[in-house]
Every structure is written in structure tokens, then in C-alpha cells.
Design a protein around this motif. Structure first.
Motif, PDB file in Angstrom:
ATOM      1  N   VAL A  39       0.852  -1.186   0.000  1.00  0.00           N
ATOM      2  CA  VAL A  39       0.000   0.000   0.000  1.00  0.00           C
ATOM      3  C   VAL A  39       0.894   1.244   0.000  1.00  0.00           C
ATOM      4  CG1 VAL A  39      -1.859   1.190   1.218  1.00  0.00           C
ATOM      5  CG2 VAL A  39      -1.657  -1.301   1.401  1.00  0.00           C
ATOM      6  N   TYR A  40       0.593   2.187  -0.905  1.00  0.00           N
ATOM      7  CA  TYR A  40       1.366   3.439  -1.003  1.00  0.00           C
ATOM      8  C   TYR A  40       0.470   4.636  -0.724  1.00  0.00           C
ATOM      9  CZ  TYR A  40       4.817   0.566  -3.440  1.00  0.00           C
ATOM     10  OH  TYR A  40       5.726  -0.405  -3.761  1.00  0.00           O
ATOM     11  N   GLN A  41       1.051   5.654  -0.145  1.00  0.00           N
ATOM     12  CA  GLN A  41       0.378   6.949  -0.018  1.00  0.00           C
ATOM     13  C   GLN A  41       0.347   7.593  -1.404  1.00  0.00           C
ATOM     14  OE1 GLN A  41      -0.125   8.217   3.311  1.00  0.00           O
ATOM     15  NE2 GLN A  41       1.754   7.886   4.464  1.00  0.00           N
ATOM     16  N   THR A  42      -0.529   8.594  -1.545  1.00  0.00           N
ATOM     17  CA  THR A  42      -0.518   9.395  -2.775  1.00  0.00           C
ATOM     18  C   THR A  42      -0.544  10.871  -2.358  1.00  0.00           C
ATOM     19  OG1 THR A  42      -2.912   9.642  -2.992  1.00  0.00           O
ATOM     20  CG2 THR A  42      -1.944   7.630  -3.912  1.00  0.00           C
ATOM     21  N   ASP A  43      -0.521  11.763  -3.351  1.00  0.00           N
ATOM     22  CA  ASP A  43      -0.596  13.190  -3.013  1.00  0.00           C
ATOM     23  C   ASP A  43      -1.994  13.580  -2.525  1.00  0.00           C
ATOM     24  OD1 ASP A  43      -1.705  12.780  -5.489  1.00  0.00           O
ATOM     25  OD2 ASP A  43      -0.776  14.513  -6.444  1.00  0.00           O
ATOM     26  N   ASP A  44      -2.962  12.676  -2.713  1.00  0.00           N
ATOM     27  CA  ASP A  44      -4.320  12.892  -2.188  1.00  0.00           C
ATOM     28  C   ASP A  44      -4.441  12.142  -0.858  1.00  0.00           C
ATOM     29  OD1 ASP A  44      -7.018  12.776  -1.577  1.00  0.00           O
ATOM     30  OD2 ASP A  44      -7.660  12.418  -3.648  1.00  0.00           O
ATOM     31  N   PRO A  45      -4.684  12.849   0.246  1.00  0.00           N
ATOM     32  CA  PRO A  45      -4.748  12.179   1.555  1.00  0.00           C
ATOM     33  C   PRO A  45      -5.883  11.162   1.665  1.00  0.00           C
ATOM     34  CG  PRO A  45      -5.419  14.491   1.752  1.00  0.00           C
ATOM     35  CD  PRO A  45      -4.886  14.315   0.356  1.00  0.00           C
ATOM     36  N   ASN A  46      -6.844  11.220   0.729  1.00  0.00           N
ATOM     37  CA  ASN A  46      -7.980  10.287   0.778  1.00  0.00           C
ATOM     38  C   ASN A  46      -7.827   9.090  -0.161  1.00  0.00           C
ATOM     39  OD1 ASN A  46      -9.417  12.040   2.558  1.00  0.00           O
ATOM     40  ND2 ASN A  46      -9.860  13.335   0.778  1.00  0.00           N
ATOM     41  N   ARG A  47      -6.684   9.014  -0.832  1.00  0.00           N
ATOM     42  CA  ARG A  47      -6.493   7.920  -1.789  1.00  0.00           C
ATOM     43  C   ARG A  47      -5.168   7.197  -1.522  1.00  0.00           C
ATOM     44  NH1 ARG A  47     -10.937   8.745  -2.434  1.00  0.00           N
ATOM     45  NH2 ARG A  47     -12.240   8.957  -4.301  1.00  0.00           N
ATOM     46  N   LEU A  48      -5.189   5.858  -1.792  1.00  0.00           N
ATOM     47  CA  LEU A  48      -3.988   5.026  -1.665  1.00  0.00           C
ATOM     48  C   LEU A  48      -3.818   4.248  -2.961  1.00  0.00           C
ATOM     49  CD1 LEU A  48      -4.771   3.433   1.837  1.00  0.00           C
ATOM     50  CD2 LEU A  48      -3.150   5.293   1.398  1.00  0.00           C
ATOM     51  N   VAL A  49      -2.591   3.796  -3.214  1.00  0.00           N
ATOM     52  CA  VAL A  49      -2.357   2.871  -4.321  1.00  0.00           C
ATOM     53  C   VAL A  49      -2.149   1.482  -3.723  1.00  0.00           C
ATOM     54  CG1 VAL A  49      -0.756   2.187  -6.155  1.00  0.00           C
ATOM     55  CG2 VAL A  49      -1.403   4.589  -5.903  1.00  0.00           C
ATOM     56  N   LEU A  50      -2.898   0.502  -4.264  1.00  0.00           N
ATOM     57  CA  LEU A  50      -2.715  -0.908  -3.872  1.00  0.00           C
ATOM     58  C   LEU A  50      -1.918  -1.562  -4.982  1.00  0.00           C
ATOM     59  CD1 LEU A  50      -6.032  -2.716  -2.768  1.00  0.00           C
ATOM     60  CD2 LEU A  50      -4.111  -2.001  -1.350  1.00  0.00           C
ATOM     61  N   GLU A  51      -0.761  -2.105  -4.631  1.00  0.00           N
ATOM     62  CA  GLU A  51       0.041  -2.826  -5.628  1.00  0.00           C
ATOM     63  C   GLU A  51      -0.085  -4.325  -5.358  1.00  0.00           C
ATOM     64  OE1 GLU A  51       4.652  -3.723  -6.859  1.00  0.00           O
ATOM     65  OE2 GLU A  51       4.224  -2.443  -5.139  1.00  0.00           O
ATOM     66  N   PHE A  52      -0.558  -5.061  -6.363  1.00  0.00           N
ATOM     67  CA  PHE A  52      -0.705  -6.517  -6.247  1.00  0.00           C
ATOM     68  C   PHE A  52       0.605  -7.154  -6.700  1.00  0.00           C
ATOM     69  CE2 PHE A  52      -5.302  -7.253  -5.524  1.00  0.00           C
ATOM     70  CZ  PHE A  52      -5.769  -5.950  -5.647  1.00  0.00           C
ATOM     71  N   ARG A  53       1.314  -7.803  -5.786  1.00  0.00           N
ATOM     72  CA  ARG A  53       2.598  -8.432  -6.129  1.00  0.00           C
ATOM     73  C   ARG A  53       2.385  -9.893  -6.559  1.00  0.00           C
ATOM     74  NH1 ARG A  53       3.745  -6.866  -0.861  1.00  0.00           N
ATOM     75  NH2 ARG A  53       4.560  -8.956  -0.481  1.00  0.00           N
ATOM     76  N   ASN A  54       3.465 -10.492  -7.070  1.00  0.00           N
ATOM     77  CA  ASN A  54       3.375 -11.898  -7.457  1.00  0.00           C
ATOM     78  C   ASN A  54       3.528 -12.833  -6.264  1.00  0.00           C
ATOM     79  OD1 ASN A  54       2.968 -11.247 -10.118  1.00  0.00           O
ATOM     80  ND2 ASN A  54       5.126 -11.461 -10.705  1.00  0.00           N
ATOM     81  N   ASP A  55       3.882 -12.291  -5.102  1.00  0.00           N
ATOM     82  CA  ASP A  55       4.053 -13.111  -3.899  1.00  0.00           C
ATOM     83  C   ASP A  55       2.757 -13.831  -3.568  1.00  0.00           C
ATOM     84  OD1 ASP A  55       6.753 -12.371  -3.189  1.00  0.00           O
ATOM     85  OD2 ASP A  55       5.933 -10.399  -2.715  1.00  0.00           O
ATOM     86  N   THR A  56       2.889 -15.092  -3.257  1.00  0.00           N
ATOM     87  CA  THR A  56       1.727 -15.908  -2.901  1.00  0.00           C
ATOM     88  C   THR A  56       2.060 -16.570  -1.584  1.00  0.00           C
ATOM     89  OG1 THR A  56       1.534 -16.297  -5.246  1.00  0.00           O
ATOM     90  CG2 THR A  56       0.136 -17.632  -3.821  1.00  0.00           C
ATOM     91  N   SER A  57       1.178 -16.369  -0.595  1.00  0.00           N
ATOM     92  CA  SER A  57       1.515 -16.901   0.725  1.00  0.00           C
ATOM     93  C   SER A  57       0.380 -17.772   1.236  1.00  0.00           C
ATOM     94  CB  SER A  57       1.811 -15.759   1.697  1.00  0.00           C
ATOM     95  OG  SER A  57       0.705 -15.518   2.513  1.00  0.00           O
ATOM     96  N   ALA A  58       0.745 -18.738   2.062  1.00  0.00           N
ATOM     97  CA  ALA A  58      -0.260 -19.596   2.695  1.00  0.00           C
ATOM     98  C   ALA A  58       0.197 -19.925   4.100  1.00  0.00           C
ATOM     99  CB  ALA A  58      -0.456 -20.876   1.894  1.00  0.00           C
ATOM    100  N   PHE A  59      -0.747 -20.430   4.882  1.00  0.00           N
ATOM    101  CA  PHE A  59      -0.473 -20.815   6.273  1.00  0.00           C
ATOM    102  C   PHE A  59       0.127 -19.634   7.044  1.00  0.00           C
ATOM    103  CE2 PHE A  59       0.318 -24.577   3.443  1.00  0.00           C
ATOM    104  CZ  PHE A  59      -0.954 -25.102   3.579  1.00  0.00           C
ATOM    105  N   ASP A  60      -0.551 -18.488   6.924  1.00  0.00           N
ATOM    106  CA  ASP A  60      -0.182 -17.267   7.645  1.00  0.00           C
ATOM    107  C   ASP A  60       1.257 -16.849   7.373  1.00  0.00           C
ATOM    108  OD1 ASP A  60      -2.781 -17.262   8.834  1.00  0.00           O
ATOM    109  OD2 ASP A  60      -2.074 -18.839  10.175  1.00  0.00           O
ATOM    110  N   GLY A  61       1.651 -16.974   6.124  1.00  0.00           N
ATOM    111  CA  GLY A  61       2.959 -16.495   5.705  1.00  0.00           C
ATOM    112  C   GLY A  61       4.082 -17.519   5.834  1.00  0.00           C
ATOM    113  N   GLU A  62       3.750 -18.754   6.227  1.00  0.00           N
ATOM    114  CA  GLU A  62       4.789 -19.792   6.374  1.00  0.00           C
ATOM    115  C   GLU A  62       5.314 -20.252   5.025  1.00  0.00           C
ATOM    116  OE1 GLU A  62       4.033 -23.513   8.539  1.00  0.00           O
ATOM    117  OE2 GLU A  62       3.335 -22.208  10.175  1.00  0.00           O
ATOM    118  N   LYS A  63       4.441 -20.325   4.035  1.00  0.00           N
ATOM    119  CA  LYS A  63       4.835 -20.753   2.691  1.00  0.00           C
ATOM    120  C   LYS A  63       4.652 -19.567   1.753  1.00  0.00           C
ATOM    121  CE  LYS A  63       3.412 -23.972  -0.974  1.00  0.00           C
ATOM    122  NZ  LYS A  63       2.777 -25.233  -1.346  1.00  0.00           N
TER     123      LYS A  63
END
Ligand code: TMP
Ligand code: ASP
Length: 237
Positions: free
Chosen positions: A15-39
Motif C-alpha cells: 500500500v502506497y500513499q498518494t498526493d491525495d490524503p484520501n487515496r492510496l495505491v494498492l500494488e498486487f505483487r506476485n508473492d503468494t503466501s499460505a499458512f499465515d505467511g509460512e509458505k
């Protein structure tokens, strides 16, 4: 709109801030996690597929009158969203028994649930997202009684919209997780709706076409997400 500094890095999105205090950028990465981040693994194109998938689903939900965090698609991997104060609980509806329900209650996977069930989980990897109830949520101040009622109502409304949308694409919506936040006093659906956070089975063969392919090491994870997207008519690049 100008993308500014990183605000928060989750397991699969940043999640990134933007110049607008009411808006954020969501970046979807290729990371794939399971078991609460164990894998954790990187899967080519997963960020693009999930970003476009999420945009498609959130647009359908908005059309059905459900307020969502989404503002617009920015690029293959990024969306502009409203800045919400997130409620730290996860809302899970199940139409068919699978996953932790099967482990917890020893019931058979694939049993149709009538009525569909609703569960709250606390969003806390270190504690492995324990199940909580409405008393815990109020007693610890995570949400008010009114917000709890609204989360349940909206989560079931999402079920009626998406069950039929997936049904038309030959898919069973087995279960899913939603997260909500608040902006200007209004409860809004936040985070994402992608095959990372739901279970989808082929209606005829019951083949798994969601993150269980990754959890269970079945392979063909992004291929399955692409298949679901293509059946729904999601435009991928
Ligand atoms: P569960 O069977 O592991 O309780 O999960 C139910 C559904 O909710 C499944 O589609 C996965 C999703 N889910 C998440 O995406 N993240 C979570 O942290 C949890 C608890 C569930
Ligand atoms: N709890 C979710 C899962 O098991 C997400 C995660 O842990 O990354 O898939």
C-alpha cells in the motif's frame, strides 16, 4: 495523482500513499503466501491477474449497491483505492464445507451448507487468525454492534451477487473472506476479492481453481486463476 511513499507491505500487496490524503495505491505483487505467511512463492503474472480480477469483481459489487474501496484501475498491478480505517476482523461465508471448517468439525469436504455459515476471524498472523465472536469484537473495541450487523448483511449480500455470477461461469463459490473499513462514518468493503481469498470449484468436476492449488501443492495456480478470469470475462493483459 502521484504515488508517494510505501505505507504498508502485506504478504501479497503493498500500500502506497498518494498526493491525495484520501487515496492510496494498492500494488498486487506476485508473492503468494499460505499458512499465515509460512509458505511464500513468487508466481509469474499473479499480481496482474489478481489486480484485474479484483477490479472486475468490485465493479460488479458496486453495481449491485455494495460500497467498495475501489476507485479505479491504474496499471496491470496497481489500483487506486479510497483510504479506509480497516476493521481488524475477517468475515467468512461458506456455502460448501472445506478448509478449516472440515478440520475443526471433522465434517466431510463438499457438503452443501444450508443455510450458508458466517464466521469472524481476528486478523493476526502471529495468532494464526483465531476465530472470534461478536462479543469479542465489541469487548475489545474492534467494531461496534452496528458495524457488526452491517458487516454480516453486506457479506451475505456479496454472497447472493457472486454466487450467481460464478454459477453462470460454471463455478461453485465454496467460501470467501471479506474485510471492511470505515471512511466518513460509512462501512465500506475493502482489501480484495480474488482467488487468493476464496474457494472456487468447477461446477461439474469440482476441480479446485483457487489458492488451495498453492496450499496443497497441486501446481497450475496462475493457470487456474486465468481460467476463472476468462470464464467470467475479465480482461487480462
Ligand atoms: P478457512 O477454511 O481457512 O477458514 O478459510 C475460509 C475462506 O476464507 C477461504 O476461502 C480462504 C479465506 N481466508 C483468507 O483468505 N485469509 C484468511 O486469513 C482466512 C482465515 C480465510
Ligand atoms: N491465511 C491465508 C492462507 O492460509 C493467507 C496467508 O496466510 O497468507 O492462505
Amino acid at each position: 495523482m502521484e504515488k508517494r511513499s510505501e505505507l504498508y507491505r502485506g504478504k501479497a500487496k503493498t500500500v502506497y500513499q498518494t498526493d491525495d490524503p484520501n487515496r492510496l495505491v494498492l500494488e498486487f505483487r506476485n508473492d503468494t503466501s499460505a499458512f499465515d505467511g509460512e509458505k511464500v512463492e513468487q508466481l509469474d503474472d499473479k499480481g496482474m491477474v489478481n489486480n484485474r480480477f479484483n477490479h472486475f469483481i468490485m465493479t460488479r459489487l458496486e453495481e449491485a449497491g455494495i460500497p467498495t474501496q475501489l476507485d479505479k484501475l491504474l496499471s496491470d498491478n496497481e489500483s487506486l483505492v479510497k483510504k479506509l480505517e480497516m476493521i481488524p476482523v475477517e468475515c467468512v461465508v461458506r456455502n460448501i464445507a472445506a478448509g478449516s471448517l472440515v478440520r475443526r468439525l471433522g465434517v466431510e469436504e463438499g457438503k452443501e451448507l444450508n443455510p450458508p455459515t458466517f464466521e469472524f476471524f481476528l486478523k493476526n498472523d502471529a495468532l494464526h487468525d483465531p476465530m472470534v465472536n461478536e462479543y469479542h469484537i465489541q469487548a475489545f473495541g474492534w467494531a461496534s454492534k452496528e458495524q457488526i450487523e452491517q458487516m454480516k448483511t453486506l457479506t451475505f449480500k456479496v454472497n447472493s451477487v457472486l454466487k450467481s455470477l460464478f454459477e453462470q461461469a460454471g463455478l461453485l463459490l465454496v467460501d470467501y473472506k471479506l474485510e471492511f473499513g470505515v471512511v466518513d462514518g460509512q462501512l465500506v468493503l475493502g482489501d480484495e476479492f480474488t482467488p487468493d481469498g476464496c474457494r472456487l470449484w468447477d461446477a461439474k468436476t469440482r476441480e479446485k481453481l483457487d489458492k488451495d492449488r498453492f496450499r496443497q501443492g497441486l501446481g497450475g495456480v496462475v493457470e487456474a486463476y486465468r481460467e476463472v478470469a476468462q470464464r467470467l470475462g475479465v480482461e487480462l493483459s
